[in-house]
Design a protein around this motif. Structure first.
Motif, PDB file in Angstrom:
ATOM      1  N   ASP A 109      -9.514  12.589  -4.028  1.00 49.98           N
ATOM      2  CA  ASP A 109     -10.448  11.527  -3.675  1.00 49.98           C
ATOM      3  C   ASP A 109      -9.711  10.244  -3.307  1.00 49.98           C
ATOM      4  OD1 ASP A 109     -12.799  12.789  -3.820  1.00 49.98           O
ATOM      5  OD2 ASP A 109     -13.232  12.266  -5.905  1.00 49.98           O
ATOM      6  N   VAL A 110      -8.609  10.014  -4.000  1.00 45.64           N
ATOM      7  CA  VAL A 110      -7.846   8.807  -3.703  1.00 45.64           C
ATOM      8  C   VAL A 110      -7.087   8.971  -2.396  1.00 45.64           C
ATOM      9  CG1 VAL A 110      -6.011   7.315  -4.537  1.00 45.64           C
ATOM     10  CG2 VAL A 110      -7.660   8.241  -6.130  1.00 45.64           C
ATOM     11  N   ALA A 154       3.820   5.991  -5.298  1.00 48.42           N
ATOM     12  CA  ALA A 154       3.797   6.132  -6.753  1.00 48.42           C
ATOM     13  C   ALA A 154       2.662   7.049  -7.183  1.00 48.42           C
ATOM     14  CB  ALA A 154       3.637   4.765  -7.398  1.00 48.42           C
ATOM     15  N   PHE A 155       1.531   6.919  -6.531  1.00 44.29           N
ATOM     16  CA  PHE A 155       0.395   7.754  -6.910  1.00 44.29           C
ATOM     17  C   PHE A 155       0.697   9.225  -6.666  1.00 44.29           C
ATOM     18  CE2 PHE A 155      -3.620   9.885  -6.172  1.00 44.29           C
ATOM     19  CZ  PHE A 155      -4.334   9.473  -7.278  1.00 44.29           C
ATOM     20  N   THR A 196       3.647  10.663  -6.625  1.00 42.08           N
ATOM     21  CA  THR A 196       4.599  11.144  -7.621  1.00 42.08           C
ATOM     22  C   THR A 196       3.931  11.340  -8.969  1.00 42.08           C
ATOM     23  OG1 THR A 196       6.136   9.716  -6.467  1.00 42.08           O
ATOM     24  CG2 THR A 196       6.915  10.754  -8.467  1.00 42.08           C
ATOM     25  N   ALA A 197       3.048  10.417  -9.322  1.00 47.66           N
ATOM     26  CA  ALA A 197       2.489  10.472 -10.667  1.00 47.66           C
ATOM     27  C   ALA A 197       1.374  11.504 -10.789  1.00 47.66           C
ATOM     28  CB  ALA A 197       1.967   9.095 -11.060  1.00 47.66           C
ATOM     29  N   HIS A 198       0.582  11.706  -9.756  1.00 45.65           N
ATOM     30  CA  HIS A 198      -0.610  12.543  -9.913  1.00 45.65           C
ATOM     31  C   HIS A 198      -0.634  13.792  -9.041  1.00 45.65           C
ATOM     32  CE1 HIS A 198      -2.327   9.554 -12.523  1.00 45.65           C
ATOM     33  NE2 HIS A 198      -2.058   8.630 -11.633  1.00 45.65           N
ATOM     34  N   PRO A 244      -9.311   9.072   1.740  1.00 46.55           N
ATOM     35  CA  PRO A 244      -9.719   8.006   2.660  1.00 46.55           C
ATOM     36  C   PRO A 244      -8.560   7.243   3.286  1.00 46.55           C
ATOM     37  CG  PRO A 244     -10.440   7.552   0.404  1.00 46.55           C
ATOM     38  CD  PRO A 244      -9.531   8.696   0.350  1.00 46.55           C
ATOM     39  N   ALA A 254       2.014  15.469  -8.019  1.00 50.36           N
ATOM     40  CA  ALA A 254       3.027  16.424  -8.467  1.00 50.36           C
ATOM     41  C   ALA A 254       2.520  17.318  -9.606  1.00 50.36           C
ATOM     42  CB  ALA A 254       4.291  15.671  -8.871  1.00 50.36           C
ATOM     43  N   ASP A 304       0.835  -1.204   0.000  1.00 49.95           N
ATOM     44  CA  ASP A 304       0.000   0.000   0.000  1.00 49.95           C
ATOM     45  C   ASP A 304       0.864   1.246   0.000  1.00 49.95           C
ATOM     46  OD1 ASP A 304      -2.346  -1.229  -0.163  1.00 49.95           O
ATOM     47  OD2 ASP A 304      -2.991  -0.894   1.902  1.00 49.95           O
ATOM     48  N   ALA A 339       2.385   1.872  -3.294  1.00 48.35           N
ATOM     49  CA  ALA A 339       1.378   2.310  -4.259  1.00 48.35           C
ATOM     50  C   ALA A 339       1.033   3.780  -4.054  1.00 48.35           C
ATOM     51  CB  ALA A 339       0.129   1.459  -4.121  1.00 48.35           C
ATOM     52  N   TYR A 340       0.859   4.177  -2.787  1.00 47.59           N
ATOM     53  CA  TYR A 340       0.517   5.588  -2.562  1.00 47.59           C
ATOM     54  C   TYR A 340       1.685   6.501  -2.893  1.00 47.59           C
ATOM     55  CZ  TYR A 340      -3.899   4.164  -0.649  1.00 47.59           C
ATOM     56  OH  TYR A 340      -5.145   3.642  -0.527  1.00 47.59           O
TER      57      TYR A 340
END
Lengths: 348, 414
Positions: free
Chosen positions: B233-234, B108-109, B111-113, B237, B115, B102, B105-106
């Protein structure tokens, strides 16, 4: 044709040398009607089945085998999972109306009356493919349960960021795979050496820029325009390794599956878009970058993998070693589900 | 010898103005004893890796740059006081494995979104950039460097956010290109360009449409909020306190820079305040826990070597050189390749052949050919000049033959 009259008159007004004048008088200027489209365009743009245009080789496309481009493979897998009947044709980005593959042309029965391919329904870009499949009798892959969608988005970032960067680096920037790159993307585009060299240079440069921009946005000028050498390959591969571990852990722990093997991501009973996205990278990494299936006595792959990089851990072996091999087994299940009856290595 | 962490300097009431640097500082502050690391204000041109945050570990004498690489390096070469709480030291149990998955994954998320979203707010939006970000950079950089470095950072950030398709926030680009572009985009409604509006001069002029008076951020408000909620939103939570330290610090880095800076177009902050209060509270709580002593309590150290006149001058010269249109790009590539070879050689790895000798000889040949050409050109008579000139000989005594000689006295040796 009448529109050419003034220009012809303009020619007359100019002093044409006598001998030339006589020559042109003997061979009068004639304008032909527009050419018919080549006969193969009929075959390429019309058919009883909808046509999916992907990066592929002629032979693979004829057999409907997986594409060698991750983006295309994802949609191809999804369409196959939705039980839509379609055929595949190799294509390039230049042929696509959106500038990127894949796209789908709906079924156009070739009739002698409507000879123009542009008269029929328009092409369908990648993000509308599933809706098209649904409208034409396909079965949509199930959705990920609501309480997991946010986590799925986060895990998807592992695929679109880390796995993608590693794939880009391995294929485009790693000299060990330059033969593969040549075979897959460069040789089909042109037979001219100069064009191929320019294309290779452009592709490498674009890949390096993609990796540098996506892995961190706060770069200095030197790094952002530093080309392939600015890519920190160690951290690209380390990130990919971590991403594969995380995906394997998700696959192992995400379900309360009893039979152990038949599991998909997030405990859905059939493969979803997330499975397709992961599969599109893991399959290609195992297929092209070493790490064939363990129990198959794999024939040595024809591409450059057999040359000298055996000592280095390739992406394929990384996929295989992630977790306890969950991703390799997932890939095999995906192949069995989406390509039933294909033994996985009938490459022409 | 203590670890040295090179970061962008403080701004917006936070220890750094860059999200990854902020995360790296928070990570070290939570896992390491303050006596064992030093924080050094720098800029990408001041470190060999050309990328911040950069960590120099004197015990292994290696440079590591990028947040992900730094956390990995620290977990492989732990300091005596290193303690990463709740980190999965026993990654064999399924729950620990799931937690680690987890967290990555977060990470990476983010960094990808996150930023690109942050880049939209702080860098792409011209109003925010010129009112908040640019002054922050100017405050942390020694004098000539603010002329070269922030534009380079902004260009990189704009590239990172390009796929979101919100370049309309950047009114600088509109203004420098022709104003006709905007009108074309708007269709039949003629929108006056922002530069002709005189925003802030009081009464709007006659006949101006409402749309023309809106800032680009207001026009694109719905799309911006959509982009923000796609990302938040991601993140909302997630139980951040239960995550790995590395993921928590990175989340703090991005969320703090979204929620805290005072910017003229605070759409991102408003979205967080209105709909994602939990994230705002997480940021406040994190600051209270980790930076309780304020920014000054962190072990800042002055970088004497990098801040000397020569050092700053060299960095400035490199920055200027890199901005030269074609040559700059080639030079960057050559310089980065050279640095990389040096670094690989330093670690005892095999390096490819350096093309430096070839390059130098090529440059020498070009120089010789050019100077020969110039020399030849200078030797040519000017265009239009007559090739030969005939002049009537001046009538002098010596031209008159014997009589002249007689008169001029040459015969007699006078």
């Amino acid at each position: 044709m009448s529109s050419t009259r003034p220009s012809a008159a303009g020619w007359r007004a100019m002093q044409v040398p006598r001998p030339l004048q006589r020559l042109f008088d003997r061979f009068p200027l004639l304008m032909y009607d527009a050419n018919e489209l080549p006969a193969r365009s009929q075959h390429l743009t019309s058919g009883e089945l909808p046509t999916l245009y992907i990066f592929s080789t002629d032979e693979d496309a004829r057999l409907g085998l997986p594409s060698f481009n991750p983006g295309c493979l994802k949609w191809q897998t999804l369409l196959r999972l939705s039980n839509l009947r379609f055929r595949t044709l190799p294509s390039t980005n230049h042929a696509s109306p959106t500038g990127s593959l894949p796209f789908l042309l709906p079924a156009r029965p070739s009739s002698p009356t409507s000879s123009s391919p542009s008269a029929a329904a328009g092409p369908i870009p990648a993000d509308k493919l599933l809706r098209y499949a649904q409208q034409h009798g396909g079965v949509i892959p199930p959705e990920i349960p609501d309480h997991e969608t946010n986590r799925a988005q986060a895990y998807l970032a592992l695929v679109t960021l880390h796995l993608r960067n590693a794939w880009l680096h391995a294929l485009y920037l790693d000299p060990a795979h330059s033969e593969l790159l040549q075979k897959l993307y460069i040789a089909p585009a042109s037979s001219s050496g100069g064009v191929q060299a320019a294309l290779a240079w452009q592709l490498r440069r674009a890949a390096a820029e993609q990796i540098v921009t996506s892995s961190s946005s706060s770069n200095g000028k030197l790094v952002s325009s530093g080309g392939a050498d600015a890519v920190d390959e160690e951290s690209v591969y380390a990130a990919a390794g971590e991403a594969l571990e995380a995906l394997a852990a998700l696959l192992a722990g995400g379900t309360r599956g009893e039979e152990g093997e038949d599991r998909w991501f997030f405990g859905v009973e059939r493969p979803t878009w997330f499975d397709a996205a992961v599969f599109s990278y893991t399959h290609l990494m195992m297929e092209f970058m070493g790490g064939d299936d363990e129990e198959e006595e794999a024939p040595p792959p024809q591409q450059g993998a057999k040359t000298k990089i055996k000592a280095k851990t390739t992406l394929g072996t990384m996929v295989q070693d992630a977790g306890t091999g969950e991703l390799a087994r997932h890939r095999r299940r995906m192949l069995e589900t989406a390509w039933p009856g294909w033994d996985g290595r009938t490459r022409a | 010898m203590a670890l040295q962490l090179y970061v962008w300097g403080p701004a917006f009431g936070l220890p750094s103005l860059d999200a990854e640097c902020l995360a790296a500082i928070a990570y070290l502050a939570q896992t390491t004893n303050p006596a064992e690391y030093e924080l050094i204000q720098s800029s990408p041109s001041g470190v060999p890796t050309q990328h911040l945050p950069a960590l120099y570990n004197p015990s292994t004498s290696t440079w590591t740059s990028g947040y992900f690489a730094i956390t990995r390096h620290l977990s492989f070469h732990p300091l005596p006081s290193f303690h990463s709480s709740s980190s999965s030291s026993s990654s064999t149990t399924p729950t620990a494995r799931k937690a680690a998955a987890d967290s990555s994954a977060y990470t990476a998320f983010l960094t990808a979104h996150a930023a690109p979203l942050l880049a939209l707010s702080l860098y792409v939006s011209s109003a925010n950039y010129s009112a908040a970000t640019r002054p922050a950079y100017s405050a942390v950089l020694p004098l000539p460097l603010p002329w070269t470095e922030p534009p380079a950072v902004r260009a990189a950030q704009r590239r990172a956010a390009a796929h979101l398709g919100m370049s309309a926030l950047d009114t600088d680009a509109d203004r420098s290109s022709s104003g006709g572009e905007e009108r074309e985009e708007a269709g039949w409604v003629a929108v006056p360009s922002r530069s002709s509006l005189g925003i802030g001069k009081g009464k709007p002029r006659m006949g101006m449409s409402v749309q023309g008076m809106l800032a680009p951020e207001d026009k694109a408000r719905i799309r911006l909020e959509g982009l923000a909620s796609d990302v938040l939103d991601v993140l909302a939570p997630v139980d951040w306190d239960g995550q790995d330290v590395a993921a928590r610090c990175l989340a703090f880095g991005y969320l703090a820079l979204m929620a805290l800076p005072e910017v003229p177009r605070p759409w991102l902050r408003e979205v967080i305040e209105r709909r994602y209060q939990a994230l705002g509270k997480f940021v406040e709580r994190f600051i209270g826990d980790v930076f309780a002593g304020g920014i000054q309590a962190l072990p800042w150290v002055q970088d004497r070597e990098g801040m000397s006149v020569v050092g700053v001058g060299a960095r400035f010269a490199r920055g200027v050189l890199a901005e030269v249109p074609w040559f700059g790009e080639q030079w960057c590539r050559w310089w980065v390749a050279r640095k990389k070879r040096q670094e690989r050689k330093g670690r005892g790895l095999k390096t490819g052949p350096s093309g430096d000798l070839l390059l130098v000889s090529w440059l020498g040949c070009t120089l010789i050919a050019m100077s020969a050409g110039i020399f030849f050109y200078r030797g040519l008579p000017p265009f239009g000049a007559a090739v030969q000139t005939w002049r009537r000989p001046a009538a002098m005594l010596s031209t008159l033959g014997a009589a002249g000689a007689l008169f001029s006295g040459t015969l007699y040796g006078l």
